[in-house]
Design an enzyme around this catalytic site. Structure first.
Site, PDB file in Angstrom:
ATOM      1  N   GLU A  92       7.273  38.887  30.877  1.00  0.00           N
ATOM      2  CA  GLU A  92       5.863  39.195  30.614  1.00  0.00           C
ATOM      3  C   GLU A  92       5.549  40.672  30.811  1.00  0.00           C
ATOM      4  OE1 GLU A  92       3.663  36.255  32.994  1.00  0.00           O
ATOM      5  OE2 GLU A  92       3.850  34.879  31.294  1.00  0.00           O
TER       6      GLU A  92
ATOM      7  N   ASP B 273       5.685  26.443  31.859  1.00  0.00           N
ATOM      8  CA  ASP B 273       4.902  27.234  32.810  1.00  0.00           C
ATOM      9  C   ASP B 273       3.881  26.377  33.551  1.00  0.00           C
ATOM     10  OD1 ASP B 273       3.714  29.233  34.213  1.00  0.00           O
ATOM     11  OD2 ASP B 273       2.672  30.139  32.508  1.00  0.00           O
TER      12      ASP B 273
ATOM     13  N   GLU C  64      -3.548  26.518  38.464  1.00  0.00           N
ATOM     14  CA  GLU C  64      -3.846  27.341  37.292  1.00  0.00           C
ATOM     15  C   GLU C  64      -4.163  26.506  36.048  1.00  0.00           C
ATOM     16  OE1 GLU C  64      -0.698  30.068  36.352  1.00  0.00           O
ATOM     17  OE2 GLU C  64      -1.617  30.679  34.446  1.00  0.00           O
TER      18      GLU C  64
HETATM   19  O1  GCW Z   1       1.743  31.026  34.842  1.00  0.00           O
HETATM   20  C1  GCW Z   1       1.887  32.354  34.460  1.00  0.00           C
HETATM   21  C2  GCW Z   1       0.617  32.972  34.904  1.00  0.00           C
HETATM   22  C3  GCW Z   1       0.732  34.420  35.282  1.00  0.00           C
HETATM   23  C4  GCW Z   1       1.900  34.569  36.229  1.00  0.00           C
HETATM   24  C5  GCW Z   1       3.164  34.111  35.540  1.00  0.00           C
HETATM   25  C6  GCW Z   1       4.380  34.167  36.440  1.00  0.00           C
HETATM   26  C7  GCW Z   1       2.148  36.061  38.081  1.00  0.00           C
HETATM   27  O2  GCW Z   1      -0.351  32.785  33.900  1.00  0.00           O
HETATM   28  O3  GCW Z   1      -0.472  34.799  35.872  1.00  0.00           O
HETATM   29  O4  GCW Z   1       2.037  35.886  36.698  1.00  0.00           O
HETATM   30  O5  GCW Z   1       3.029  32.785  35.135  1.00  0.00           O
HETATM   31  O6  GCW Z   1       4.710  33.140  37.006  1.00  0.00           O
HETATM   32  O7  GCW Z   1       4.985  35.214  36.566  1.00  0.00           O
END
Ligand code: GCW
Length: 688
Positions: free
Chosen positions: A301, A375, A403
């Site tokens: 990311e 995720d 989340e």
């Molecule tokens: O779930 C996603 C989140 C990000 C997070 C990323 C990760 C810390 O939306 O906010 O960043 O995963 O786990 O690195």
């Protein structure tokens, strides 16, 4: 006298219940007979004769709890003078414990394991909480308190425990400015400045469930966390956590050498870079001698990493591992990578990048792997890396902060979801090769083991924003200690300590909790749909098509149009099923043998596909969304039966949240069904 008694009674009744005390409320046992009979097991506390900050903390906790639960001020004595003493210590800090001759058993249980046993000492009946190490007596004391809090008998105890996993960490995605990424409960407990009362209570709560480490900054790491002022702050945080045997860890930004202006490269194979990290590690260990190590999000990311220099994840992790190794530190290298060039299907990417690296990491490196390959969705199959890296310690990463699960607004008890993951069979070494065994090391004979949970704590009075979100913090700790515990029994403990002990109350709250995760799935992502979300990851947005990346788009995953819905991961599609072992890959390659709960994760099917129920896929989808919304309403009505059975403050606070939840659920049902209905009819609104 009578007046004082009445005033005391009122004080108890009117005690403000804000949720701040979590599961350590130590509310007075209502039944005087029960109080009296329990007092017989706590007539005095015999702490170690060589005290330490940890044993002081234990003594304080015991006294506080006994005052609350039994309404008694228990004296501290050097040796038992009557029956009923509580003796706490290790063979090296307590001669009384040493004289029991348990050293061998205690050594086998390790520094964090303990014995709680009813025995006689100097001819007096006593309860002994003993361990080879300071951490063990801390955990033993909390275990004994849990027995008392949950109304279990204290006579004839003979308990021996040890944690199944070595590192049991909370990962705090706390930014140095005090904001928290995916935090729904207020600002950071320690950035930019700490609040020592809170920090101490955080440590108590975490230690009570066996947490022994905290990563105190976001994995999207600000390189400033490695500079002197922040290391200094981290050291002060570590000082507060240390008596509770919680080590501090830091998230490290891989590009820190360059970003801090120290070097012109971050190349892990450049000796100057290795030296820079060694110096940082040395500096950290000077101030924090028990520093745990680094977690790193690299080449993920947009974060920098070794691949920026055409090096591998192993090159990067090993360079950092060498820096902390002389001090006993570890590196947790996250496997949350999904480079679009690796494979068109996002869920396949981490496996493809990491499996070839098995055996190429230093021994003090963990690969930190999320429970599922996408995720933190409300439901995912387990990540195929579990069972596929026999030579690399794998640290499972769970997300406690909700989340994608209603954040701090929806009541969703996560233990059933985590159990589904831990109990999943990878078949890596034949049947019975559970994910839990891949994590606890028994599957491949690994020595280093661990689990991390992305924390949901903040400065909200009740810590986690929703009184029930604290149950997820609690359950994470209990499962990290013993992945074999049941979601129901963990809920039971938590309810008795948090809400009350009456059987009806416990049964009602337990049923709400145990149903909540499936309910949430029903009204958000039924039948294996995933990432039907956008924006801030709160509400479903099936129409979401993110211009930045296809794999951040709901439409990329569900692909709903007139021909059908779902992601084909069979050999005809992305082939992701082949990352799993037989017989899973065969079972999941065929819709007829794929569980309904994962159907659209693995398959793209026409709307009139005949489900196991006999209904069409479309009808089943409609049913699920409707059922989810009805069930959400049901959580609210079940909660309403508890009016008067618990304090009004928390009753009302939870009720307000449940109202919002059932309104959201109805709105989300309508929105998703409208969208999918249009897609099914081929109308442009529903098209990709
Ligand atoms: O779930 C996603 C989140 C990000 C997070 C990323 C990760 C810390 O939306 O906010 O960043 O995963 O786990 O690195």
């Amino acid at each position: 006298m009578a007046l004082i008694a009445v005033a005391a009674l009122l004080a108890v009744r009117l005690r403000a219940e804000t949720g701040y005390d979590l599961w350590l409320r130590y509310e007075r046992l209502a039944d005087p007979v029960q109080r009296a009979s329990n007092r017989r097991f706590a007539t005095a506390i015999v702490p170690p004769s060589r005290p330490s900050p940890t044993s002081d903390a234990i003594e304080q906790e015991l006294r506080r709890a006994l005052r609350g639960l039994l309404d008694v001020d228990v004296p501290r004595v050097p040796r038992p003078r009557s029956d009923g003493a509580l003796i706490v210590g290790t063979p090296s800090t307590s001669p009384l414990v040493a004289a029991l001759g348990w050293a061998d058993v205690l050594a086998r249980l390790g520094d964090e394991g303990y014995i709680i046993r009813s025995t006689t000492v100097g001819g007096r009946a006593a309860t002994v909480i003993a361990s080879a190490g300071e951490a063990g007596i801390l955990y033993g004391a909390f275990h004994w308190l849990r027995l008392l809090q949950t109304g279990q008998p204290l006579a004839n105890l003979d308990l021996a425990e040890r944690p199944r996993l070595e590192r049991r960490l909370l990962n705090h995605w706390d930014n140095l400015d005090g904001s928290i990424e995916r935090g729904y409960a207020g600002r950071s407990l320690w950035w930019p400045d700490r609040d020592d009362r809170r920090l101490g209570d955080y440590a108590r709560a975490s230690a009570s469930i066996g947490i022994n480490g905290a990563v105190i900054n976001n994995v999207n790491a600000n390189p400033q966390s490695l500079t002197a002022p922040f290391i200094e702050k981290a050291a002060r945080i570590a000082d507060v956590l240390r008596p509770y045997r919680i080590r501090v860890y830091l998230a490290a930004n891989f590009a820190a050498p360059k970003m801090l202006g120290a070097l012109t490269t971050n190349d892990p194979l450049d000796p100057a870079v290795g030296r820079w990290w060694k110096e940082r590690a040395d500096e950290i260990y000077r101030l924090i001698p028990d520093f745990g190590g680094f977690v790193v999000k690299a080449n993920s990311e947009g974060q920098p990493g070794p691949q920026d220099y055409s090096r591998t994840h192993a090159d990067g992790a090993n360079m950092l591992a060498d820096a902390v190794r002389p001090h006993g530190g570890i590196v947790m290298w996250r496997a949350f990578v999904y480079d679009a060039d690796v494979d068109p299907d996002r869920v396949k990417r981490a496996y493809k990048e990491f499996v070839p690296l098995d055996g190429r990491f230093r021994e003090n490196v963990f690969a930190q792997v999320k429970n599922g390959p996408l995720d933190f969705q409300p439901r995912e199959p387990f990540h195929p890396l579990f069972g596929a890296m026999p030579k690399t310690p794998l640290m499972a990463e769970l997300q406690i902060t909700q989340e994608y699960l209603g954040q701090a607004n929806h009541l969703v008890y996560l233990a059933p979801m985590w159990k589904e993951f831990l109990d999943a069979d990878t078949f890596a070494k034949g049947p019975g090769s559970l994910v839990a065994k891949a994590i606890d090391g028994s599957l491949d004979g690994k020595r280093r083991t661990g689990i991390a949970g992305v924390a949901n704590t903040g400065r909200d009075v009740n810590w986690s924003g929703h009184d029930f979100a604290a149950a997820n913090w609690y359950a994470f700790g209990r499962l990290a200690w013993d992945p074999g515990l049941g979601a129901g029994s963990i809920a039971d403990e938590w309810i008795r300590m948090t809400w009350g002990r009456s059987p009806d109350l416990v049964a009602t709250i337990r049923s709400i909790m145990l149903d909540s995760r499936e309910t949430f799935v029903h009204y958000t992502m039924p039948l294996g749909l995933h990432h039907v979300i956008g924006g801030d990851h709160y509400a479903p947005m099936p129409e979401n098509t993110d211009p930045r990346r296809a794999d951040w788009s709901a439409t990329y995953y569900h692909g709903a149009d007139a021909s059908g819905i779902g992601y084909d991961r069979t050999a005809r599609g992305s082939g992701a099923v082949d990352q799993y072992r037989s017989p899973l890959r065969e079972q999941w390659a065929d819709p007829a043998t794929t569980p309904d709960a994962l159907l659209l994760w693995f398959h793209r099917l026409p709307w009139d596909y005949r489900m196991k129920s006999g209904r069409t896929l479309w009808d089943e989808l409609v049913l699920s969304y409707r059922r989810g919304a009805d069930e959400a309403k049901g959580l609210e009505t079940r909660w309403m039966t508890l009016r008067g059975a618990i304090d009004d403050e928390r009753y009302q606070a939870v009720l307000a949240k449940l109202r919002r939840q059932s309104e959201d659920a109805a709105a989300w049902r309508d929105k998703c069904l409208r969208y999918f209905q249009a897609a099914r009819e081929g109308s442009p609104r529903g098209r990709r």
